[in-house]
Design an enzyme around this catalytic site. Structure first.
Site, PDB file in Angstrom:
ATOM      1  N   ARG A  61       0.766  -1.186  -0.077  1.00 37.88           N
ATOM      2  CA  ARG A  61       0.037   0.002   0.111  1.00 37.88           C
ATOM      3  C   ARG A  61       0.822   1.107  -0.148  1.00 37.88           C
ATOM      4  O   ARG A  61       0.436   2.394  -0.659  1.00 37.88           O
ATOM      5  CB  ARG A  61      -0.852  -0.146   1.176  1.00 37.88           C
ATOM      6  CG  ARG A  61      -1.899  -0.814   0.922  1.00 37.88           C
ATOM      7  CD  ARG A  61      -2.707  -1.268   2.343  1.00 37.88           C
ATOM      8  NE  ARG A  61      -1.759  -2.030   3.167  1.00 37.88           N
ATOM      9  CZ  ARG A  61      -1.944  -2.632   4.508  1.00 37.88           C
ATOM     10  NH1 ARG A  61      -3.458  -2.344   4.813  1.00 37.88           N
ATOM     11  NH2 ARG A  61      -1.505  -3.509   5.037  1.00 37.88           N
ATOM     12  N   LYS A 166       1.269 -18.926   6.159  1.00 36.40           N
ATOM     13  CA  LYS A 166       0.364 -19.004   7.234  1.00 36.40           C
ATOM     14  C   LYS A 166       0.288 -18.115   8.230  1.00 36.40           C
ATOM     15  O   LYS A 166       0.954 -16.912   8.084  1.00 36.40           O
ATOM     16  CB  LYS A 166       1.357 -20.267   8.197  1.00 36.40           C
ATOM     17  CG  LYS A 166       2.672 -19.881   8.399  1.00 36.40           C
ATOM     18  CD  LYS A 166       3.062 -20.403   9.812  1.00 36.40           C
ATOM     19  CE  LYS A 166       2.822 -19.830  10.930  1.00 36.40           C
ATOM     20  NZ  LYS A 166       3.737 -18.710  11.353  1.00 36.40           N
ATOM     21  N   ASP A 195       4.640 -23.675   4.366  1.00 38.36           N
ATOM     22  CA  ASP A 195       4.967 -23.599   5.991  1.00 38.36           C
ATOM     23  C   ASP A 195       6.484 -23.984   5.744  1.00 38.36           C
ATOM     24  O   ASP A 195       7.104 -24.880   5.457  1.00 38.36           O
ATOM     25  CB  ASP A 195       4.319 -24.878   6.698  1.00 38.36           C
ATOM     26  CG  ASP A 195       4.736 -24.927   8.007  1.00 38.36           C
ATOM     27  OD1 ASP A 195       6.124 -24.799   8.440  1.00 38.36           O
ATOM     28  OD2 ASP A 195       3.775 -25.306   8.824  1.00 38.36           O
ATOM     29  N   HIS A 196       7.120 -22.811   6.293  1.00 38.61           N
ATOM     30  CA  HIS A 196       8.562 -22.839   5.505  1.00 38.61           C
ATOM     31  C   HIS A 196       9.447 -23.676   6.389  1.00 38.61           C
ATOM     32  O   HIS A 196      10.246 -24.247   6.027  1.00 38.61           O
ATOM     33  CB  HIS A 196       9.035 -21.375   5.895  1.00 38.61           C
ATOM     34  CG  HIS A 196       9.665 -21.150   7.225  1.00 38.61           C
ATOM     35  ND1 HIS A 196       8.789 -20.369   8.090  1.00 38.61           N
ATOM     36  CD2 HIS A 196      10.703 -20.986   7.835  1.00 38.61           C
ATOM     37  CE1 HIS A 196       9.244 -20.054   9.265  1.00 38.61           C
ATOM     38  NE2 HIS A 196      10.709 -20.553   9.164  1.00 38.61           N
ATOM     39  N   LYS A 200      12.813 -26.643   5.323  1.00 39.01           N
ATOM     40  CA  LYS A 200      14.103 -26.777   6.144  1.00 39.01           C
ATOM     41  C   LYS A 200      14.662 -28.153   5.730  1.00 39.01           C
ATOM     42  O   LYS A 200      13.939 -29.425   5.858  1.00 39.01           O
ATOM     43  CB  LYS A 200      14.050 -26.609   7.592  1.00 39.01           C
ATOM     44  CG  LYS A 200      13.768 -25.273   7.830  1.00 39.01           C
ATOM     45  CD  LYS A 200      13.492 -25.063   9.409  1.00 39.01           C
ATOM     46  CE  LYS A 200      12.884 -23.776   9.815  1.00 39.01           C
ATOM     47  NZ  LYS A 200      13.938 -22.610   9.689  1.00 39.01           N
ATOM     48  N   GLU A 234      12.615 -20.127  20.890  1.00 39.37           N
ATOM     49  CA  GLU A 234      13.214 -18.852  20.431  1.00 39.37           C
ATOM     50  C   GLU A 234      13.791 -18.022  21.515  1.00 39.37           C
ATOM     51  O   GLU A 234      13.152 -18.001  22.476  1.00 39.37           O
ATOM     52  CB  GLU A 234      12.167 -18.256  19.606  1.00 39.37           C
ATOM     53  CG  GLU A 234      11.802 -19.088  18.210  1.00 39.37           C
ATOM     54  CD  GLU A 234      10.822 -18.232  17.398  1.00 39.37           C
ATOM     55  OE1 GLU A 234      11.352 -17.543  16.718  1.00 39.37           O
ATOM     56  OE2 GLU A 234       9.805 -18.105  17.716  1.00 39.37           O
ATOM     57  N   ASP A 253       0.974 -19.361  16.121  1.00 37.20           N
ATOM     58  CA  ASP A 253       2.101 -19.146  15.169  1.00 37.20           C
ATOM     59  C   ASP A 253       3.000 -20.294  15.030  1.00 37.20           C
ATOM     60  O   ASP A 253       3.411 -20.359  14.035  1.00 37.20           O
ATOM     61  CB  ASP A 253       2.711 -17.927  16.094  1.00 37.20           C
ATOM     62  CG  ASP A 253       3.891 -17.109  15.101  1.00 37.20           C
ATOM     63  OD1 ASP A 253       3.660 -17.142  13.990  1.00 37.20           O
ATOM     64  OD2 ASP A 253       4.688 -17.054  15.704  1.00 37.20           O
ATOM     65  N   HIS A 258       4.077 -24.995  12.270  1.00 37.64           N
ATOM     66  CA  HIS A 258       5.079 -25.503  12.330  1.00 37.64           C
ATOM     67  C   HIS A 258       5.505 -26.983  12.967  1.00 37.64           C
ATOM     68  O   HIS A 258       6.195 -27.748  12.689  1.00 37.64           O
ATOM     69  CB  HIS A 258       6.317 -24.695  12.726  1.00 37.64           C
ATOM     70  CG  HIS A 258       6.323 -23.333  12.002  1.00 37.64           C
ATOM     71  ND1 HIS A 258       5.828 -23.067  10.640  1.00 37.64           N
ATOM     72  CD2 HIS A 258       6.732 -21.862  12.175  1.00 37.64           C
ATOM     73  CE1 HIS A 258       6.144 -21.964  10.200  1.00 37.64           C
ATOM     74  NE2 HIS A 258       6.483 -21.294  11.257  1.00 37.64           N
TER      75      HIS A 258
HETATM   76  C1  BG6 Z   1       7.250 -17.887  11.677  1.00 38.42           C
HETATM   77  C2  BG6 Z   1       6.693 -17.109  12.999  1.00 38.42           C
HETATM   78  O1  BG6 Z   1       6.500 -18.590  11.105  1.00 38.42           O
HETATM   79  O2  BG6 Z   1       8.372 -18.531  12.218  1.00 38.42           O
HETATM   80  C3  BG6 Z   1       7.524 -16.618  13.962  1.00 38.42           C
HETATM   81  O3  BG6 Z   1       5.784 -16.365  12.562  1.00 38.42           O
HETATM   82  C4  BG6 Z   1       9.009 -17.402  14.272  1.00 38.42           C
HETATM   83  O4  BG6 Z   1       7.192 -15.926  15.101  1.00 38.42           O
HETATM   84  C5  BG6 Z   1       9.446 -17.874  12.891  1.00 38.42           C
HETATM   85  O5  BG6 Z   1       9.990 -16.293  14.805  1.00 38.42           O
HETATM   86  C6  BG6 Z   1      10.530 -19.027  13.149  1.00 38.42           C
HETATM   87  O6  BG6 Z   1      11.164 -19.160  12.004  1.00 38.42           O
HETATM   88  P1  BG6 Z   1      12.371 -19.896  12.085  1.00 38.42           P
HETATM   89  O7  BG6 Z   1      12.920 -20.363  10.556  1.00 38.42           O
HETATM   90  O8  BG6 Z   1      13.427 -18.753  12.470  1.00 38.42           O
HETATM   91  O9  BG6 Z   1      12.600 -21.078  13.267  1.00 38.42           O
END
Ligand code: BG6
Length: 507
Positions: A61, A166, A195-196, A200, A234, A253, A258
């Site tokens: 935006r 997500k 979903d990243h 990995k 984290e 989250d 994940h």
């Molecule tokens: C994201 C979350 O999907 O994944 C974040 O929204 C989180 O809150 C992150 O910090 C963690 O990803 P990674 O790859 O650093 O473990």
């Protein structure tokens, strides 16, 4: 030589080059684009995996036309690229920007014209990959506007695909509504729910470790395994994402997505093949066998002040744009009982949280202690006794695998010492820099959905978490904040395991 030449991306997928494509990122002014997506695309470029005819268009935006490309260049450099990398300048030239409000039809019409211009100029042939890196409340609106302008349809044999970040919905009902709404515009084969964690290497490797080795799979069940612990810790807080996090909490989250993806690879039965549909079927079967989550088999927490990495950390309730009385959980632990022949009687514990003692994601498989009469006479000694066999799959950082077992001490007696065999990615494969997004972006450009989540799996995971989240909402916690920043979460997390005579393994 760049420092990315050893990425898994380059070694595993050399022959897989997508057709000419424009990647269009909605929400491009956000953190994800600069920190993860552009560095990942550039890693692909360096590995020779992007087509020559390629472009990236950021959409948001705010008018960032003048600063977007240089800003993305900075993100790519922060992601590890070298200033003098010969590919950098030509890659940055392929980046452009388009300003529009997400509800503005005219803005989309102009975007459409812009993309057609890029097709003519750069030869991208009408192939589009739309990436919705926006807050979930905008997904539907953007999808609808793309549909309204006919941008969901490919011309000739071109292809149009959409990646959705997500969280997919915030409960079962909204996830279903979103899935139905998106399906009105895009066909399921055009939709890539990202979903990243599935990108990995170390997560994908859980599957290979189990099903590719005769050593482990025969023991992968409740006869031999005592319990499994999956931790995603984290040390960072919420990094200025107050409004998002207030609505999400760690459950929406991390736990619901994940962690469930990791769980699926750890615990699913062997799929018929590694085709997306067979893997999804096993995933859904596993999720459906999980017994309901209740207040008894779960723990929630919120961080207070404390010390993280030697620095003072403020409490969650004092973070920017967070309610000073917030009841959002920044820590969650759950005990899963899975009613299948493989897992009955073997609990699987998940825990995730912000502002914990360190950043580490690890799966620990704890085997049952073997009663072994032959070794009963082991003498006193500093390493006497049968060890607990553990397999530690380190997802990140210091990616690798450790296996703990007992070994006879080399002395003229029979004393068993616990020892550890260890493998590290960096030793075996060199420097490892992929952030998870490379593989997934490449797969989406190639139309390969096997590492993306499917609506059935998303909805089944929500069926598990929604009743718990409703229960939590009805019964707000009285003791928040209940853990100090820089620790391993609330006391109740240890108590959850103690009920079954377990303790969290140090990770
Ligand atoms: C994201 C979350 O999907 O994944 C974040 O929204 C989180 O809150 C992150 O910090 C963690 O990803 P990674 O790859 O650093 O473990």
């Amino acid at each position: 030589m760049s420092n990315h030449e050893n990425t898994s991306t380059s070694s595993q997928t050399q022959s897989r080059k997508p057709e000419p494509t424009v990647v269009v990122i909605f929400g491009a002014s956000g953190d994800l684009t600069k920190r993860k997506l552009l560095p990942a695309l550039f890693h692909l470029e360096e590995a020779g995996l992007l087509p020559e005819e390629f472009a990236v268009v950021g959409v948001a935006r705010r008018d960032l036309s003048a600063t977007f490309a240089p800003d993305m260049r900075k993100g790519i450099l922060d992601g590890g690229a070298m200033e003098d990398d010969p590919k950098l300048a030509s890659f940055v030239e392929k980046i452009s920007y388009h300003t529009t409000n997400f509800d503005d039809s005219e803005g989309y019409a102009k975007l459409k014209a812009k993309l057609e211009g890029i097709d003519k100029e750069k030869g991208t042939k009408g192939n589009r990959l739309f990436y919705l890196a926006v807050a979930p409340e905008f997904f539907q609106e953007i999808v609808d506007k793309l549909g309204e302008q006919g941008m969901d349809k490919a011309q000739g044999d071109a292809h149009v695909r959409v990646i959705i970040e997500k969280p997919f919905g915030h409960d079962l009902e909204s996830a279903k509504a979103l899935n139905d709404g998106v399906a009105k515009v895009f066909k399921e084969e055009q939709i890539f729910r990202i979903d990243h964690y599935l990108g990995k290497e170390t997560v994908q490797n859980i599957f290979v470790f189990r099903f590719g080795n005769a050593l482990f799979e025969p023991l992968w069940n409740s006869e031999y395994i005592d319990n499994i612990q999956i931790t995603a810790a984290e040390s960072i807080g919420i990094e200025g994402r107050g409004p998002f996090y207030e609505k999400a909490g760690v459950s929406r989250d991390i736990l619901q997505n994940h962690m469930m993806e990791m769980l699926a690879f750890v615990a699913m039965d062997k799929p018929k093949s590694n085709d997306a549909k067979d893997v999804i079927a096993e995933k859904v079967k596993l999720f459906k066998a999980i017994q309901p989550l209740t207040e008894e088999n779960t723990v929630r927490g919120q961080y207070g002040k404390g010390t993280v990495d030697g620095k003072d950390a403020k409490p969650y309730r004092e973070e920017d744009r967070v309610d000073p009385k917030s009841v959002t959980e920044t820590f969650g632990a759950v005990k899963l009982d899975i009613d299948t022949p493989r897992w009955k009687g073997t609990p699987i514990y998940l825990r995730a949280g912000k502002r914990l003692a360190k950043r580490v994601t690890e799966v620990v498989i704890q085997f049952k202690q073997q009663a072994n009469p032959i070794l009963e006479g082991a003498k006193e000694g500093d390493c006497q006794g049968l060890p607990t066999n553990l397999i530690r799959l380190r997802i990140q950082p210091d990616e690798g695998i450790k296996i703990a077992f007992g070994n006879k001490r080399p002395t003229p007696d029979t004393v068993v010492c616990p020892v550890e065999a260890s493998f590290k990615y960096v030793d075996a494969f060199g420097k490892y820099t992929a952030n998870g997004y490379e593989r997934l972006l490449l797969d989406a450009m190639l139309g390969d959905a096997s590492l993306f989540t499917h609506r059935d799996a998303v909805e089944t995971a929500w069926s598990l978490y929604t009743p718990l989240l409703e229960q939590w909402a009805k019964n707000p916690p009285a003791d928040f904040p209940n853990y100090e920043s820089g620790t391993w979460g609330p006391k109740a997390s240890d108590e959850l395991l103690a009920k079954s005579n377990h303790t969290w393994h140090a990770v």
